[in-house]
Design a protein around this motif. Structure first.
Motif, PDB file in Angstrom:
ATOM      1  N   LEU A  32       0.639  -1.290   0.223  1.00 29.73           N
ATOM      2  CA  LEU A  32       0.126  -0.077  -0.241  1.00 29.73           C
ATOM      3  C   LEU A  32       0.723   1.255   0.218  1.00 29.73           C
ATOM      4  CD1 LEU A  32      -2.857  -1.042   2.258  1.00 29.73           C
ATOM      5  CD2 LEU A  32      -3.105  -0.701  -0.032  1.00 29.73           C
ATOM      6  N   ILE A  33       2.129   1.281   0.639  1.00 32.80           N
ATOM      7  CA  ILE A  33       3.033   2.256   0.674  1.00 32.80           C
ATOM      8  C   ILE A  33       3.540   2.311  -0.799  1.00 32.80           C
ATOM      9  CG2 ILE A  33       5.276   3.070   1.198  1.00 32.80           C
ATOM     10  CD1 ILE A  33       4.602   1.967   4.103  1.00 32.80           C
ATOM     11  N   SER A  34       3.720   1.454  -1.494  1.00 27.33           N
ATOM     12  CA  SER A  34       4.121   1.557  -2.815  1.00 27.33           C
ATOM     13  C   SER A  34       3.078   2.045  -3.986  1.00 27.33           C
ATOM     14  CB  SER A  34       4.790   0.183  -3.553  1.00 27.33           C
ATOM     15  OG  SER A  34       5.647  -0.345  -2.472  1.00 27.33           O
ATOM     16  N   LEU A  35       1.680   1.497  -3.689  1.00 26.66           N
ATOM     17  CA  LEU A  35       0.745   1.890  -4.418  1.00 26.66           C
ATOM     18  C   LEU A  35       0.453   3.363  -4.179  1.00 26.66           C
ATOM     19  CD1 LEU A  35      -1.618   0.865  -6.173  1.00 26.66           C
ATOM     20  CD2 LEU A  35      -2.927   0.650  -4.310  1.00 26.66           C
ATOM     21  N   GLY A  36       0.366   3.941  -2.763  1.00 25.92           N
ATOM     22  CA  GLY A  36       0.213   5.380  -2.649  1.00 25.92           C
ATOM     23  C   GLY A  36       1.266   6.133  -3.301  1.00 25.92           C
ATOM     24  N   SER A  50       2.703  10.071  -7.497  1.00 27.46           N
ATOM     25  CA  SER A  50       3.502  10.574  -8.423  1.00 27.46           C
ATOM     26  C   SER A  50       2.528  10.856  -9.650  1.00 27.46           C
ATOM     27  CB  SER A  50       4.766   9.582  -8.796  1.00 27.46           C
ATOM     28  OG  SER A  50       4.188   8.556  -9.169  1.00 27.46           O
ATOM     29  N   LEU A  51       1.789   9.849 -10.141  1.00 23.87           N
ATOM     30  CA  LEU A  51       0.917   9.866 -11.224  1.00 23.87           C
ATOM     31  C   LEU A  51       0.177  11.223 -11.103  1.00 23.87           C
ATOM     32  CD1 LEU A  51      -0.237   6.467 -11.868  1.00 23.87           C
ATOM     33  CD2 LEU A  51       1.146   7.750 -13.190  1.00 23.87           C
ATOM     34  N   ARG A  57       1.961  14.438 -10.888  1.00 25.32           N
ATOM     35  CA  ARG A  57       2.835  14.425 -12.429  1.00 25.32           C
ATOM     36  C   ARG A  57       4.434  14.748 -11.883  1.00 25.32           C
ATOM     37  NH1 ARG A  57      -1.415  17.423 -16.188  1.00 25.32           N
ATOM     38  NH2 ARG A  57      -2.634  15.734 -16.506  1.00 25.32           N
ATOM     39  N   ILE A  58       4.788  14.093 -11.107  1.00 22.33           N
ATOM     40  CA  ILE A  58       6.371  14.057 -10.731  1.00 22.33           C
ATOM     41  C   ILE A  58       7.006  12.772 -11.293  1.00 22.33           C
ATOM     42  CG2 ILE A  58       7.822  13.513  -8.613  1.00 22.33           C
ATOM     43  CD1 ILE A  58       5.600  14.634  -6.810  1.00 22.33           C
ATOM     44  N   LYS A  59       8.052  13.329 -11.888  1.00 24.44           N
ATOM     45  CA  LYS A  59       8.823  12.179 -12.487  1.00 24.44           C
ATOM     46  C   LYS A  59       9.914  11.297 -11.743  1.00 24.44           C
ATOM     47  CE  LYS A  59       9.175  14.394 -16.947  1.00 24.44           C
ATOM     48  NZ  LYS A  59       8.723  13.712 -18.252  1.00 24.44           N
ATOM     49  N   LEU A  60       9.517  10.262 -11.726  1.00 25.06           N
ATOM     50  CA  LEU A  60      10.194   9.178 -10.946  1.00 25.06           C
ATOM     51  C   LEU A  60      11.947   9.255 -11.467  1.00 25.06           C
ATOM     52  CD1 LEU A  60       7.832   6.505 -10.375  1.00 25.06           C
ATOM     53  CD2 LEU A  60       8.651   8.054  -8.834  1.00 25.06           C
ATOM     54  N   PRO A  61      12.683   8.693 -10.355  1.00 22.28           N
ATOM     55  CA  PRO A  61      14.086   8.934 -10.892  1.00 22.28           C
ATOM     56  C   PRO A  61      14.409   7.776 -12.033  1.00 22.28           C
ATOM     57  CG  PRO A  61      13.807   8.525  -8.368  1.00 22.28           C
ATOM     58  CD  PRO A  61      12.429   8.666  -8.812  1.00 22.28           C
ATOM     59  N   LYS A  62      15.245   8.072 -12.598  1.00 20.00           N
ATOM     60  CA  LYS A  62      15.696   7.142 -13.959  1.00 20.00           C
ATOM     61  C   LYS A  62      15.446   5.608 -13.803  1.00 20.00           C
ATOM     62  CE  LYS A  62      18.256   6.631 -17.997  1.00 20.00           C
ATOM     63  NZ  LYS A  62      18.290   7.513 -19.223  1.00 20.00           N
TER      64      LYS A  62
END
Length: 88
Positions: A65-69, A74-75, A78-83
């Motif tokens: 749930l932390i990962s899903l959150g 980020s979606l 609209r934050i870009k995740l690290p490469k």
């Protein structure tokens, strides 16, 4: 034993329904548009594809749930995740 009997009775009923409806299959294909027939299959496919990861997430709720959150945040933001987390 009762569960097995119920399962076997269900299989027999499903088989009878399939045999009965196999005679009107051509008529259904003529009456219902092809997109309508394929839409229901696509919905079932998407539900099954989405259900397996959801079951994995709920098997370890804290991590999942932390990962899903984080992914939803980020979606939406609209934050870009690290490469390292993005596909090339």
């Amino acid at each position: 034993m009762m569960t097995w009997y119920i399962g076997m009775a269900t299989m027999v009923v499903i088989g009878i329904i399939k045999v009965l409806f196999s005679f009107i299959g051509q008529w259904v294909q003529r009456v219902v548009p092809q997109a309508g027939l394929l839409g229901s299959l696509a919905g079932i496919g998407l539900a099954l594809i989405g259900l397996v990861p959801l079951v994995d997430i709920f098997s370890m709720p804290l991590v999942g749930l932390i990962s899903l959150g984080l992914i939803f945040y980020s979606l939406v933001a609209r934050i870009k995740l690290p490469k390292i987390f993005r596909e090339s």
